[in-house]
Design an enzyme around this catalytic site. Structure first.
Site, PDB file in Angstrom:
ATOM      1  CD  GLU A  79     -31.090  10.486  63.296  1.00  0.00           C
ATOM      2  OE1 GLU A  79     -30.116   9.937  62.732  1.00  0.00           O
ATOM      3  OE2 GLU A  79     -31.160  11.718  63.501  1.00  0.00           O
ATOM      4  CG  HIS A 111     -26.831   7.276  66.038  1.00  0.00           C
ATOM      5  ND1 HIS A 111     -26.693   8.636  65.844  1.00  0.00           N
ATOM      6  CD2 HIS A 111     -25.636   6.737  65.703  1.00  0.00           C
ATOM      7  CE1 HIS A 111     -25.467   8.901  65.413  1.00  0.00           C
ATOM      8  NE2 HIS A 111     -24.812   7.775  65.324  1.00  0.00           N
ATOM      9  N   GLY A 164     -30.408  11.022  69.303  1.00  0.00           N
ATOM     10  CA  GLY A 164     -29.377  11.601  70.154  1.00  0.00           C
ATOM     11  C   GLY A 164     -28.231  12.184  69.357  1.00  0.00           C
ATOM     12  N   GLY A 220      -4.814  19.412  65.635  1.00  0.00           N
ATOM     13  CA  GLY A 220      -5.920  20.293  65.991  1.00  0.00           C
ATOM     14  C   GLY A 220      -6.029  20.431  67.490  1.00  0.00           C
ATOM     15  CB  SER A 221      -4.942  22.713  69.842  1.00  0.00           C
ATOM     16  OG  SER A 221      -5.075  24.063  69.417  1.00  0.00           O
ATOM     17  CD  GLU A 255      -4.434  24.878  66.193  1.00  0.00           C
ATOM     18  OE1 GLU A 255      -4.666  25.457  65.111  1.00  0.00           O
ATOM     19  OE2 GLU A 255      -5.219  24.045  66.704  1.00  0.00           O
ATOM     20  CG  HIS A 278     -15.426  29.680 103.155  1.00  0.00           C
ATOM     21  ND1 HIS A 278     -14.301  29.816 102.377  1.00  0.00           N
ATOM     22  CD2 HIS A 278     -15.001  29.208 104.363  1.00  0.00           C
ATOM     23  CE1 HIS A 278     -13.244  29.457 103.093  1.00  0.00           C
ATOM     24  NE2 HIS A 278     -13.643  29.073 104.302  1.00  0.00           N
TER      25      HIS A 278
END
Length: 469
Positions: free
Chosen positions: A35, A38, A40, A185-186, A208, A448
């Site tokens: 890696e 970092h 993660g 961008g959506s 978009e 419920h």
């Protein structure tokens, strides 16, 4: 001197890579992680986790400005943006350090640097590790898993400059709250940022290029979400053509054409969220049988590439670009290497979640795709306004939609919009994994009062048996 011979070398320590390494260690395989930045990956450090911390703060801000609805009042409500960002970074740091601890606990060495394929040594593959242009180590392993992830796509003229045009990184650590923000961008990333900044008080416009927002979601759910965003004050421009930004001192002018109308609009900041590209560069793929298509490595159902002993997982291996998909592929890939009897991955059983307000979640086929693939369908819908818990929470805007095969009762897809649906979608994921039909779902008893009762009612509704709607 550090050991350099392994059974498995994983290049990349994100949610795919580190999970693959830990599972390999559990299976008594000798494994190492390479890696360069970092542990993660983007998810923990600059994606999934820190954005959720930001969104939590924005939800609290929204509630604070709607206290009278719950019988409270408060004056002079304000926020400290620096403290919000600091909390987000702290959450990220805590979890990223936890990954390091998990790898150490499982005795997985981590090589700090960039890894690339560097030929073979007998029946093993070489992995060259470099740092700042210098050779760090040469590792050998029979199996190499590529888990290098992806990065934000950059459009010409919309290159992030760290000031006026932001990538996701700058958007996560703003030094000031923009008054006027354009999100281009959506998809999930764009909509989450739009939701965060709108709930923090910014004027937000979403542009978009296709004819609707959240284009991978069921069309009916996306339309419902769009109405809720517009009620909150987010302006949505679909089918948008975006001109090259004209940068001024502290703001940007952008010409946007949408619905046959051209406008020149001024914004304080722009966030570009137009997809991702795989990190396929400098991996030593030349001369191998690894195939790359549209910046992503091609794999089979067990994450194997065309090159023996080389695998790819996560965002590098293509859609869906989700951390949980990467982790699942990592486990599946390693278990196949270890000789376990594993089921091939079914990408249609991977849920997608967008943590905007209201949340959006889905699994399986949309109604349109189910019909396009030849299914005769039965569709059930149930609105949150018919659910006691949702009303009591003050979250009555939402719906659940279920799509079944009319002949077999197979659950083809489930689509949800509303409060906490990202937590509820797992019920339908389990149902699909178990190949459940409508019969088992109808016979399941839902507690419920819970919002999850909408899931049961939607199933009943598909077969004209809904009770509360």
């Amino acid at each position: 001197m550090a050991d350099t011979e392994f059974d498995v070398v994983v290049i990349g320590g994100g949610p795919g890579g580190y999970v693959a390494a830990i599972r390999a260690a559990q299976l008594k395989l000798k494994v190492a992680v390479v890696e360069s930045t970092h542990l993660g990956g983007i998810c923990l450090n600059w994606g999934c986790i820190p954005t959720k911390a930001l969104l939590r703060s924005s939800e609290i801000n929204h509630l604070l400005h709607n206290l009278p609805e719950f019988g409270f009042s408060a004056d002079n409500i304000r926020f400290d943006l620096a403290a919000i960002v600091k909390r987000s970074r702290g959450v990220s740091k805590q979890l990223a350090s936890g990954v390091g601890h998990l790898l150490k606990k499982n005795k997985v060495p981590v090589f700090d640097g960039r890894g690339k394929l560097a030929g073979t040594a007998g029946d093993k593959r070489r992995v060259a590790v470099t740092k700042d242009g210098k050779d760090v180590a040469t590792l050998t392993a029979k199996h190499v898993i590529l888990a290098t992830g992806a990065r934000a796509r950059v459009l010409p003229g919309l290159e992030p400059d760290g000031k006026l045009v932001w990538s996701y990184r700058e958007a996560m650590v703003p030094d000031a709250m923009p008054r006027r923000l354009l999100v281009i961008g959506s998809g999930a990333i764009g909509i989450e940022f739009a939701s965060f900044f709108r709930n923090m008080g910014a004027e937000v416009t979403v542009a978009e290029v296709v004819d609707r927002i959240l284009p991978v979601e069921d069309e009916e759910i996306a339309a419902f979400a769009a109405k809720q965003f517009e009620k909150q004050g987010i302006r949505i421009l679909t089918g948008a053509k975006i001109g090259t930004p004209e940068k001024k001192d502290g703001s940007v002018l952008v010409e946007i054409e949408s619905g046959g109308k051209k406008e020149k609009l001024e914004f304080d900041r722009i966030i570009s969220a137009v997809g991702i590209v795989g990190n396929v560069e400098d991996l030593g793929l030349d001369g191998t049988k690894v195939k790359v298509e549209k910046t992503h490595v091609l794999i089979d159902e067990f994450c194997r590439t065309g090159e023996p002993g080389v695998y790819a997982i996560g965002d590098l291996a293509g859609a869906p670009w989700l951390a949980h998909k990467a982790s699942h592929e990592g486990v599946l890939c390693v278990e196949k290497i270890a000789g376990l009897d594993v089921h091939p991955i079914d990408w249609t059983n991977i849920p997608g979640c967008t943590y905007c307000r209201p949340q959006v979640a889905s699994v399986g086929l949309t109604e349109a795709k189910a019909k396009a693939t030849g299914h005769e369908v039965k569709v059930g819908r149930f609105p949150f306004i018919g659910n006691g818990k949702a009303i009591a929470m003050g979250e009555p805007e939402g719906m659940v939609k279920t799509v079944f095969d009319a002949k077999t009762g197979e659950l083809l897809g489930a689509h949800m919009v509303g409060a906490e649906v990202t937590e509820m979608i797992q019920g339908y994921v389990i149902a699909r994994t178990l190949e459940t039909t409508e019969t088992e779902l109808m016979h399941s008893v839902f507690p419920h009062p819970t919002v999850s009762e909408t899931m049961h009612e939607s199933v009943l509704g598909a077969f004209n048996q809904a009770i509360h709607f």
